[in-house]
Scaffold this motif. Sequence first.
Motif, mmCIF file in Angstrom:
data_model
loop_
_atom_site.group_PDB
_atom_site.id
_atom_site.type_symbol
_atom_site.label_atom_id
_atom_site.label_comp_id
_atom_site.label_asym_id
_atom_site.label_seq_id
_atom_site.Cartn_x
_atom_site.Cartn_y
_atom_site.Cartn_z
ATOM 1 N N LYS A 1 -4.429 13.575 -1.000
ATOM 2 C CA LYS A 1 -5.362 13.815 0.915
ATOM 3 C C LYS A 1 -5.193 13.745 1.844
ATOM 4 C CE LYS A 1 -8.563 15.323 -2.910
ATOM 5 N NZ LYS A 1 -9.943 14.580 -3.143
ATOM 6 N N THR B 1 4.545 3.237 4.519
ATOM 7 C CA THR B 1 3.863 4.856 4.929
ATOM 8 C C THR B 1 4.761 5.916 4.174
ATOM 9 O OG1 THR B 1 3.226 2.539 6.650
ATOM 10 C CG2 THR B 1 3.656 5.637 7.336
ATOM 11 N N HIS C 1 -8.149 -5.855 3.242
ATOM 12 C CA HIS C 1 -8.419 -5.306 4.068
ATOM 13 C C HIS C 1 -9.032 -5.230 4.800
ATOM 14 C CE1 HIS C 1 -10.458 -1.658 5.418
ATOM 15 N NE2 HIS C 1 -9.342 -1.489 5.587
ATOM 16 N N LYS D 1 1.483 12.893 -0.230
ATOM 17 C CA LYS D 1 0.398 13.649 0.463
ATOM 18 C C LYS D 1 1.532 15.125 0.361
ATOM 19 C CE LYS D 1 -3.545 13.748 4.093
ATOM 20 N NZ LYS D 1 -3.090 13.682 5.557
ATOM 21 N N TYR E 1 -3.188 9.014 -2.504
ATOM 22 C CA TYR E 1 -2.475 9.002 -1.273
ATOM 23 C C TYR E 1 -2.586 10.767 -1.076
ATOM 24 C CZ TYR E 1 -1.367 4.590 -1.536
ATOM 25 O OH TYR E 1 -1.174 2.824 -1.239
ATOM 26 N N ARG F 1 3.722 7.314 1.091
ATOM 27 C CA ARG F 1 2.002 7.806 1.406
ATOM 28 C C ARG F 1 2.179 8.909 2.181
ATOM 29 N NH1 ARG F 1 1.177 2.687 3.434
ATOM 30 N NH2 ARG F 1 0.988 3.324 5.842
ATOM 31 N N LYS F 2 3.256 9.367 3.334
ATOM 32 C CA LYS F 2 3.182 11.136 3.415
ATOM 33 C C LYS F 2 3.865 11.407 3.211
ATOM 34 C CE LYS F 2 5.213 12.891 7.824
ATOM 35 N NZ LYS F 2 6.498 13.415 7.417
ATOM 36 N N ASN G 1 0.824 -1.487 0.148
ATOM 37 C CA ASN G 1 -0.028 0.168 0.072
ATOM 38 C C ASN G 1 1.107 1.276 -0.313
ATOM 39 O OD1 ASN G 1 -2.433 1.234 0.320
ATOM 40 N ND2 ASN G 1 -2.250 1.673 2.535
ATOM 41 N N LYS H 1 -9.286 1.820 8.495
ATOM 42 C CA LYS H 1 -7.403 2.245 8.157
ATOM 43 C C LYS H 1 -7.532 3.008 6.550
ATOM 44 C CE LYS H 1 -2.288 1.370 8.197
ATOM 45 N NZ LYS H 1 -1.642 0.154 7.725
ATOM 46 N N SER H 2 -8.380 4.093 7.332
ATOM 47 C CA SER H 2 -8.357 4.944 5.936
ATOM 48 C C SER H 2 -7.593 5.575 4.355
ATOM 49 C CB SER H 2 -9.113 6.045 6.159
ATOM 50 O OG SER H 2 -7.960 6.970 6.735
ATOM 51 N N SER H 3 -6.116 4.667 5.065
ATOM 52 C CA SER H 3 -5.479 5.505 4.613
ATOM 53 C C SER H 3 -4.874 3.963 3.170
ATOM 54 C CB SER H 3 -3.640 5.222 4.716
ATOM 55 O OG SER H 3 -3.741 4.367 5.346
#
Length: 193
Positions: free
Chosen positions: A193, A161, A40, A168, A191, A164-165, A11, A46-48
């Motif tokens: 938002k 992680t 999932h 964003k 990713y 994704r960060k 992810n 886990k919204s991400s």
Amino acid sequence: MKVGLYFGTFNPIHVGHLVIANHIVEYSDLDQVWLVVTPHSPFKKKSSLLDNNHRYQMVDRALESYDKLRVSDIEFKLPQPNYTINTLTYLEEKYPDYNFSIIMGEDNLKSFHKWKNYNIILENHDIYVYPRISKGKVESELVDHKNIHFINSPIMEISSTFIRKAIKEGKNIRPLLPENVWQYLDEMNFYKK
């Protein structure tokens, strides 16, 4: 055929996953590595975590030019919550001529004794362990088990992680993703938002 199962949410999938999977299939007795996209969990918020199909599509795209790597959605079809022992049982019934092994990071070996039916898994399947950066050595009676194989693969400090960060925050992390995965993420605006 000997198949290593590399489980993950992917992810998103990134070059670190590819380096590890490819290294293990090239430097072990495995014929293929299947990247098993874990679904999932309906019990976790886990919204991400992207939808199962989107994560599957990214892994499928990432593996296009790797002959010995495959994507698997096998766990999408199994009742939730699922356990690795259930996946192995299902695969053994579906592919009786295949020999399945598990691929895991060294950090997961520390808690392997907490897995459901871990002793059955250990007695019937090889486990290929790749190094992770962690504090301290793995202290486990499992380290010397005949079915545990440590693979001296490159240590990858990339995490989904982090990716994704960074997306964003508007950072350019293109080199960390296979090009066609980057294009898919960008087209879908994932990713951001």
